[in-house]
Design an enzyme around this catalytic site. Structure first.
Site: not given
Ligand code: IFM
Length: 456
Positions: A171, A367
């Site tokens: 991320e 995720e």
């Protein structure tokens, strides 16, 4: 409508689809005195930076409970475990010497996963930068990409023959914009020009990391992005919606696809930066082909006209979107305790859009999960909201496959109730409850639900 049964849900995925569970180093490991300092250790010392004053110790004391945690993963029946390496544990000075103890810990983790037939999926960098490198300018230092590549190469040499997937970064949007624009993540800077530069430099570092990993013998290197569908909630917010989409999604997928920095984004941010840090060589490196892309999805972003009150959903402050025209983010119920809207159709849309942006790249949901307030009653945790969240999002992932998206696997976030960064222990994402005092682990109803799907 009846809930889909675990068997029917499993049956909506291909037989070779991989189900896994994920964690990250700073969030679970603890034992900070046995490694180098990270930027999150330093950030946690700033009064108020972490809402409940949590620090990296004891986190989930995973370093001392490795066997117990691997047994939980094995009992869950998943085929893969996604973890990250703590850079300051593996290489305490950020560069050069590898710590025998630190590296040995990940040897033990990987070997015990393999003994149980669980594929290790390793992330090189999940936000816990060695503080010594931050002291040299961190991701703003043009040499950081090279230092990251050296670190990735060392990881590849050590573990490459035993891990099935390796991600360079987790991320980069969060590292850049929550860390340098909103200032709510380490290192806590509030400077939009730096956030845009860091986003670019992280993508160049990832490209160098991909090359270094391949050079060390890793055959399956990839990258993990938090992508999401950005919805127009009210007429009048079209420009803000487009800008948020550019920063959150298109910037990253365009760089990977070799399309460079979007012209529209450059124009929208001309008052903030002239983008002179971008070079042809950097763009070429950022477009280094990846073997797979991880998509972390939790919630859509919904954008509306300016209003007096802003949403307090975690990570959705407009301060995280440099250059955005006046607007509001307007998540709609139902919410998780992060203030995040629950919308499984957003996962299908995100996967569809990502597949369109990068047609040749296999995708993984790396995720997905939800924070809810849990209660231990008679030694058990009943968490029907999390079960329903997981069921809905698994169905949404299967829907994307049915539409033709090349989706290879799904990792539930997270195995354990852990340190949710600036939210400390106040947000619990685990399918296993962790008592903050005793560290006792109690599998929740959602753990049993996920097990019933993956083993069906
Ligand atoms: O806990 C984080 C994780 O570290 C990165 N992705 C989002 C999760 C929930 O906020």
């Amino acid at each position: 409508m009846n809930d889909i049964s675990p068997i029917a849900l499993r049956g909506s995925f291909p037989a070779d689809f991989v189900f896994g569970v994920a964690t990250s180093s700073w969030q679970i490991e603890g034992e900070s005195q046995s490694r180098g300092e990270s930027i999150w250790d330093r950030f946690a010392k700033i009064p108020g930076a972490i809402v409940d004053g949590s620090t990296g110790d004891p986190a989930c004391d995973h370093i001392n409970r490795l066997d117990e945690d691997v047994a939980l993963i094995e009992n869950l029946g998943v085929g893969a475990y996604r973890f990250s390496v703590s850079w300051p544990r593996f290489m305490p000075d950020g560069r050069g010497a590898v710590s025998a103890d630190g590296a040995g810990f990940y040897d033990r983790l990987i070997d015990s996963l393999l003994e149980r037939g669980i594929q290790p999926s390793m992330t090189c960098y999940h936000w816990d930068l060695p503080q010594v490198l931050q002291d040299k300018g961190g991701w703003l230092n043009p040499d950081m990409g090279r230092w990251f590549a050296d670190y990735a190469h060392a990881l590849g040499e050590r573990y490459g023959d035993r891990v099935s997937m390796v991600a360079t970064l987790n991320e980069p949007w969060v590292s850049a914009y929550l860390g340098y624009a909103a200032g709510v993540h380490a290192p806590g800077e509030v400077k939009s020009a730096h956030a845009l530069e860091v986003a670019y430099r992280l993508m160049v570092a990832s490209g160098l990391g991909i090359r270094a990993l391949r050079d060390s013998g890793v055959t399956n290197p990839g990258l993990v992005l938090n992508l999401t569908t950005v919805r127009l909630d009210q007429p009048g917010a079209e420009a803000a919606r487009e800008h948020i989409d550019l920063l959150h999604n298109v910037f990253f997928t365009d760089l990977l696809a070799g399309r460079g920095v979007p012209e529209k984004l450059i124009a929208n941010t001309e008052a903030i930066t002239d983008w002179s840090f971008v070079t042809d060589e950097g763009l070429d490196i950022a477009a280094e082909p990846i073997s797979w892309l991880g998509v972390n999805y939790y919630t859509p972003l919904r954008v509306g006209r300016p209003a007096d009150t802003q949403s307090d959903a975690v990570g959705q402050s407009l301060a995280a979107f440099p250059g955005v025209p006046a607007a509001t983010t307007r998540p709609k119920p139902p919410f998780t305790t992060m203030g995040w809207e629950v919308d499984p159709s957003g996962l299908t849309a995100t996967l569809r859009d990502t597949a369109r942006a990068l047609p040749e790249v296999p995708l993984w949901v790396t995720e997905n999960g939800a924070a809810y307030a849990d209660h231990v009653v008679d030694g058990e945790v009943y968490d029907p909201d999390r079960v329903s969240y997981l069921r809905g999002h698994l169905q949404a992932a299967a829907e994307a496959i049915a539409e033709g998206v090349d989706l290879r696997g799904y990792f539930c976030w997270s195995l354990l109730d852990n340190l949710e960064w600036a939210e400390g222990r106040t947000q619990t994402f685990g399918i296993v409850h962790v008592d903050p005092q005793t560290m006792e682990r109690i599998p929740k109803a959602s753990y049993e639900f996920y097990r019933s799907v993956v083993t069906a």
